[in-house]
Design a protein around this motif. Structure first.
Motif, PDB file in Angstrom:
ATOM      1  N   VAL A  62       0.864  -1.178   0.000  1.00  0.00           N
ATOM      2  CA  VAL A  62       0.000   0.000   0.000  1.00  0.00           C
ATOM      3  C   VAL A  62       0.898   1.224   0.000  1.00  0.00           C
ATOM      4  CG1 VAL A  62      -1.889   1.168   1.217  1.00  0.00           C
ATOM      5  CG2 VAL A  62      -1.653  -1.304   1.416  1.00  0.00           C
ATOM      6  N   THR A  64       0.932   5.826  -0.003  1.00  0.00           N
ATOM      7  CA  THR A  64       0.277   7.114   0.126  1.00  0.00           C
ATOM      8  C   THR A  64       1.341   8.191  -0.048  1.00  0.00           C
ATOM      9  OG1 THR A  64      -1.301   8.386   1.465  1.00  0.00           O
ATOM     10  CG2 THR A  64       0.558   7.364   2.643  1.00  0.00           C
ATOM     11  N   ASN A 108      -5.685   8.775   1.729  1.00  0.00           N
ATOM     12  CA  ASN A 108      -5.441   8.526   0.304  1.00  0.00           C
ATOM     13  C   ASN A 108      -4.536   7.333   0.013  1.00  0.00           C
ATOM     14  OD1 ASN A 108      -7.007  10.865  -0.364  1.00  0.00           O
ATOM     15  ND2 ASN A 108      -5.244  12.096   0.221  1.00  0.00           N
ATOM     16  N   ARG A 110      -3.507   3.668  -1.249  1.00  0.00           N
ATOM     17  CA  ARG A 110      -3.994   2.812  -2.321  1.00  0.00           C
ATOM     18  C   ARG A 110      -3.150   1.548  -2.411  1.00  0.00           C
ATOM     19  NH1 ARG A 110      -1.623   3.596  -7.747  1.00  0.00           N
ATOM     20  NH2 ARG A 110       0.186   4.926  -7.545  1.00  0.00           N
ATOM     21  N   ARG A 112      -1.045  -1.272  -4.054  1.00  0.00           N
ATOM     22  CA  ARG A 112      -0.068  -1.274  -5.142  1.00  0.00           C
ATOM     23  C   ARG A 112       0.245  -2.720  -5.516  1.00  0.00           C
ATOM     24  NH1 ARG A 112       2.394   3.921  -5.423  1.00  0.00           N
ATOM     25  NH2 ARG A 112       3.250   3.104  -7.366  1.00  0.00           N
TER      26      ARG A 112
END
Length: 131
Positions: A62, A64, A108, A110, A112
Motif C-alpha cells: 500500500v 500514500t 489517500n 492505495r 499497489r
C-alpha cells in the motif's frame, strides 16, 4: 511466505517488531532511496522494507503521500480484522510500528501491485534482506 491469515494482529506485530530490529542495523545509503535526507535510520527504506514484509508475510503493498513523499507500507487480512501496518513510519515522526484498521492509517492510501516496484527498489530490497 508465511500464511498470516491465521494470525491475529498482535502476533503479527510481534513478528514485525523482530523484523524491524533485525533490519535496522543494516539501513544504509546502499539500501535507502537514492538522495534520501536521513532524519531517521529508516528514512528512504519504506518501499524496500514493505517489499521484504510482503515477501515474508504476504498481504498487500500500500502507498500514500506523506510530507510530499511516496510512502509504502502493508495491509493484512488477519483473524481480528484487516489492518494497515507500517514499520517505517518513524521517518515521519510517527511510532516505529503503527497498526490501524484498513484505510485509516494514512489518507489517500492505495493498494499497489508488486509489478509497480521498480528494479532499483527490488535490488535494494534484496540487498537489505540478505544482510
Amino acid at each position: 511466505m508465511a500464511d498470516v491469515s491465521n494470525f491475529d494482529s498482535d502476533f503479527l506485530i510481534e513478528k514485525l517488531h523482530g523484523l524491524r530490529k533485525a533490519l535496522e542495523p543494516h539501513f544504509s545509503s546502499e539500501t535507502a532511496l537514492p538522495g534520501t535526507n536521513y532524519k531517521m535510520p529508516s528514512s528512504g527504506h519504506c518501499a524496500v522494507v514493505s517489499t521484504i514484509v510482503h515477501d515474508l508475510y504476504g498481504g498487500d503493498l500500500v502507498s500514500t503521500i506523506l510530507d510530499n513523499q511516496s510512502h509504502w507500507f502493508n495491509r493484512f487480512v488477519l483473524t481480528d480484522g484487516v489492518f494497515d501496518i507500517d514499520i517505517t513510519g518513524d521517518q515521519f515522526g510517527y511510532p516505529i510500528i503503527q497498526k490501524s484498521k484498513e484505510g485509516t492509517l494514512y489518507p489517500n492510501a492505495r493498494i499497489r501491485s508488486v509489478r509497480e516496484l521498480n528494479q532499483e527498489t527490488k535490488i535494494r530490497a534484496e540487498i537489505l534482506a540478505n544482510k
